[in-house]
Scaffold this motif. Structure first.
Motif, mmCIF file in Angstrom:
data_model
loop_
_atom_site.group_PDB
_atom_site.id
_atom_site.type_symbol
_atom_site.label_atom_id
_atom_site.label_comp_id
_atom_site.label_asym_id
_atom_site.label_seq_id
_atom_site.Cartn_x
_atom_site.Cartn_y
_atom_site.Cartn_z
ATOM 1 N N UNK A 137 16.472 1.834 1.472
ATOM 2 C CA UNK A 137 15.766 3.114 1.327
ATOM 3 C C UNK A 137 15.559 3.729 2.706
ATOM 4 N N UNK A 138 15.836 5.001 2.811
ATOM 5 C CA UNK A 138 15.745 5.676 4.114
ATOM 6 C C UNK A 138 14.619 6.703 4.179
ATOM 7 N N UNK A 139 14.217 7.247 3.029
ATOM 8 C CA UNK A 139 13.246 8.333 3.026
ATOM 9 C C UNK A 139 11.991 7.935 2.257
ATOM 10 N N UNK A 140 10.906 7.615 2.968
ATOM 11 C CA UNK A 140 9.670 7.219 2.289
ATOM 12 C C UNK A 140 9.002 8.359 1.517
ATOM 13 N N UNK A 141 9.457 9.589 1.728
ATOM 14 C CA UNK A 141 8.895 10.701 0.956
ATOM 15 C C UNK A 141 9.495 10.748 -0.451
ATOM 16 N N UNK A 142 10.614 10.049 -0.654
ATOM 17 C CA UNK A 142 11.266 10.032 -1.964
ATOM 18 C C UNK A 142 10.776 8.908 -2.864
ATOM 19 N N UNK A 143 10.355 7.805 -2.286
ATOM 20 C CA UNK A 143 9.913 6.662 -3.091
ATOM 21 C C UNK A 143 8.849 5.863 -2.354
ATOM 22 N N UNK A 144 7.842 5.439 -3.117
ATOM 23 C CA UNK A 144 6.757 4.634 -2.557
ATOM 24 C C UNK A 144 6.350 3.565 -3.562
ATOM 25 N N UNK A 145 5.793 2.486 -3.025
ATOM 26 C CA UNK A 145 5.131 1.495 -3.857
ATOM 27 C C UNK A 145 3.643 1.650 -3.562
ATOM 28 N N UNK A 146 2.880 2.016 -4.577
ATOM 29 C CA UNK A 146 1.468 2.330 -4.366
ATOM 30 C C UNK A 146 0.543 1.183 -4.728
ATOM 31 N N UNK A 147 1.117 0.015 -4.981
ATOM 32 C CA UNK A 147 0.305 -1.168 -5.258
ATOM 33 C C UNK A 147 -0.155 -1.813 -3.959
ATOM 34 N N UNK A 148 -1.109 -2.732 -4.055
ATOM 35 C CA UNK A 148 -1.594 -3.426 -2.862
ATOM 36 C C UNK A 148 -0.478 -4.251 -2.218
ATOM 37 N N UNK A 149 -0.393 -4.168 -0.899
ATOM 38 C CA UNK A 149 0.699 -4.814 -0.163
ATOM 39 C C UNK A 149 0.151 -5.467 1.091
#
Length: 183
Positions: A102-114
């Motif tokens: 993945x190159x663009x964090x504006x396109x995909x995120x994991x919103x769970x605790x990490x």
């Protein structure tokens, strides 16, 4: 990290260990380790002690040799070890092994605790990548452990404590948010 970004519903939490969501350059040790594993393959080793003797030429630290030997699979009674992933396959993949898809964090995120656990003597999760981590994983925490890249092998108890603490925080509420470094 890739599973979390592709299929976030499959995870309740994420714990990357000394890896960041960026393309990285593998240290020269990886090629050396693969040469040791290839030697084990070619020698037809039947005992872990024999494999360990070979790996001593490539790595001084016992915990790292033990980790490398987790790739060994015992064949039928009396036969030699094989490798879970053949060294030829690993060698062919070495150039791209540390790439992040993945190159663009504006396109995909994991919103769970990490929880990002990093070795303080490793170069894979440096302070300058924390903003990128935060964009892909907005609910992240970093825990530093005094070791190199092989965190679980080098400091198993410190790693265990970090993971248990993370899950205890999840039980109470949720993991802390942001780039606060726990020590």
């Amino acid at each position: 990290m890739t599973v979390a970004l592709r299929s976030p519903s499959l995870l309740g939490a994420l714990i990357p260990v000394d890896n960041a969501p960026v393309n990285a350059n593998l240290k020269g040790d990886f090629r050396k380790y693969l040469e040791g594993m290839r030697e084990i393959e070619e020698a037809g080793v039947r005992k872990q002690a024999e494999a360990d003797q070979i790996l001593k030429k490539y790595e001084d630290l016992v915990p790292i040799r033990q980790f490398l030997m987790t790739n060994l699979v015992k064949g039928p009674q009396g036969s030699s070890f094989t490798l879970r992933i053949p060294t030829k396959t690993l060698m062919l993949s070495l150039g791209n092994m540390a790439d992040f898809p993945f190159k663009n964090p504006d396109e995909t995120q994991y919103k769970g605790p990490t929880l990002f656990v990093r070795g303080t003597r490793s170069h894979y999760v440096t302070d300058d990548v924390l903003p990128v981590i935060g964009r892909f994983f907005p609910k992240f925490t970093v825990h530093d452990i005094d070791c190199g890249h092989w965190v679980i092998s080098e400091q198993p108890e410190a790693f265990r404590q970090a993971v248990v603490g993370f899950f205890r925080n999840l039980d109470k509420d949720e993991a802390p948010v942001g780039s606060d470094t726990l020590r």
